[in-house]
Design a protein around this motif. Sequence first.
Motif, PDB file in Angstrom:
ATOM      1  N   PRO A  37      91.392  72.956 -19.867  1.00 40.23           N
ATOM      2  CA  PRO A  37      91.601  71.599 -20.394  1.00 40.23           C
ATOM      3  C   PRO A  37      90.728  70.580 -19.663  1.00 40.23           C
ATOM      4  N   ALA A  38      90.179  69.652 -20.428  1.00 39.29           N
ATOM      5  CA  ALA A  38      89.354  68.596 -19.840  1.00 39.29           C
ATOM      6  C   ALA A  38      90.035  67.239 -19.922  1.00 39.29           C
ATOM      7  N   SER A  39      90.989  67.102 -20.821  1.00 41.66           N
ATOM      8  CA  SER A  39      91.666  65.816 -21.012  1.00 41.66           C
ATOM      9  C   SER A  39      93.176  66.026 -21.041  1.00 41.66           C
ATOM     10  N   ILE A  40      93.909  65.020 -20.544  1.00 37.97           N
ATOM     11  CA  ILE A  40      95.363  65.115 -20.447  1.00 37.97           C
ATOM     12  C   ILE A  40      96.007  63.855 -21.022  1.00 37.97           C
ATOM     13  N   LEU A  41      96.990  64.056 -21.874  1.00 41.37           N
ATOM     14  CA  LEU A  41      97.829  62.983 -22.394  1.00 41.37           C
ATOM     15  C   LEU A  41      99.127  62.990 -21.584  1.00 41.37           C
ATOM     16  N   GLY A  70      89.948  65.415 -11.486  1.00 39.82           N
ATOM     17  CA  GLY A  70      88.838  65.818 -12.342  1.00 39.82           C
ATOM     18  C   GLY A  70      89.110  65.846 -13.831  1.00 39.82           C
ATOM     19  N   TYR A  71      90.142  65.136 -14.291  1.00 38.18           N
ATOM     20  CA  TYR A  71      90.485  65.135 -15.709  1.00 38.18           C
ATOM     21  C   TYR A  71      90.281  63.743 -16.317  1.00 38.18           C
ATOM     22  N   TYR A  72      89.961  63.729 -17.602  1.00 37.71           N
ATOM     23  CA  TYR A  72      90.023  62.474 -18.336  1.00 37.71           C
ATOM     24  C   TYR A  72      91.471  62.297 -18.775  1.00 37.71           C
ATOM     25  N   VAL A  73      92.061  61.179 -18.380  1.00 39.74           N
ATOM     26  CA  VAL A  73      93.461  60.908 -18.706  1.00 39.74           C
ATOM     27  C   VAL A  73      93.508  59.748 -19.691  1.00 39.74           C
ATOM     28  N   TYR A 206      91.664  72.088 -10.391  1.00 42.08           N
ATOM     29  CA  TYR A 206      90.712  70.989 -10.547  1.00 42.08           C
ATOM     30  C   TYR A 206      90.160  70.968 -11.966  1.00 42.08           C
ATOM     31  N   GLY A 207      89.911  69.755 -12.482  1.00 41.19           N
ATOM     32  CA  GLY A 207      89.350  69.592 -13.808  1.00 41.19           C
ATOM     33  C   GLY A 207      87.834  69.571 -13.793  1.00 41.19           C
ATOM     34  N   PRO A 208      87.199  69.552 -14.973  1.00 41.11           N
ATOM     35  CA  PRO A 208      85.747  69.661 -15.074  1.00 41.11           C
ATOM     36  C   PRO A 208      84.979  68.469 -14.504  1.00 41.11           C
ATOM     37  N   ARG A 209      85.640  67.339 -14.263  1.00 40.86           N
ATOM     38  CA  ARG A 209      84.965  66.176 -13.682  1.00 40.86           C
ATOM     39  C   ARG A 209      84.965  66.216 -12.155  1.00 40.86           C
TER      40      ARG A 209
END
Length: 216
Positions: A37-41, A70-73, A206-209
């Motif tokens: 996952p790259a984004s989280i709601l 590292g995630y887009y939230v 860790y996320g992709p960012r």
Amino acid sequence: MINNLMRVAMLSLAMTLVGCAAPQAEVDYSAFRESKPASILVLPPLNDSVDVAATSAVLSQATMPLAESGYYVLPVAVMEETFRQNGLVTPTDIHDVPAPKLREIFGADSALYMTVKEYGAQYVVLASTVTVSIEADLVDLRTGTKLWSGQKLVSYAGGSGGGILGMLIQAVVDQVINTLSDRGYQVAGMTNQALLSAGQPGGILYGPRSPHYETQ
């Protein structure tokens, strides 16, 4: 401002971080790694505590540790306004929205479902403590698969001294200060950091960012 900063610093030094009482089994990250996952709601937390402020206090401080990991939230304001325009204003109703529908509306890869189990100050004879306990599940909105689960409890206990009478007086004073200064909000922020920051045993990946992406 200086006094507020000093109080926060003193609170930070006094924190006692408490994990689960029983040893946790090793976390299975296979679904998490496959999902990527790259984004989280972040959804409004359910509130099992007696304090009505718990949901907003936890929600408002949940995005930062995820973004730092590292995630887009998705912005909380956008999430809340979107649900409001669709007639959904309670955390219970929002949590009942099917994963595919959340994916369709927000386009996020995953959603974070949280429950506040404890929040606020309690006076127990010789001590006043502020406790925040949160449980969380990260779910893939594309498949409905649970990727990760975690829970943290953080407690702040005021000081004591001067014998039994001194401890009684201090406990009452702490209870008043804890209530008037909303230390629960500060402790909620620390609980979020402990629960939702990557790079710790049993925590999210860790996320992709993040420069640490795929190093765990």
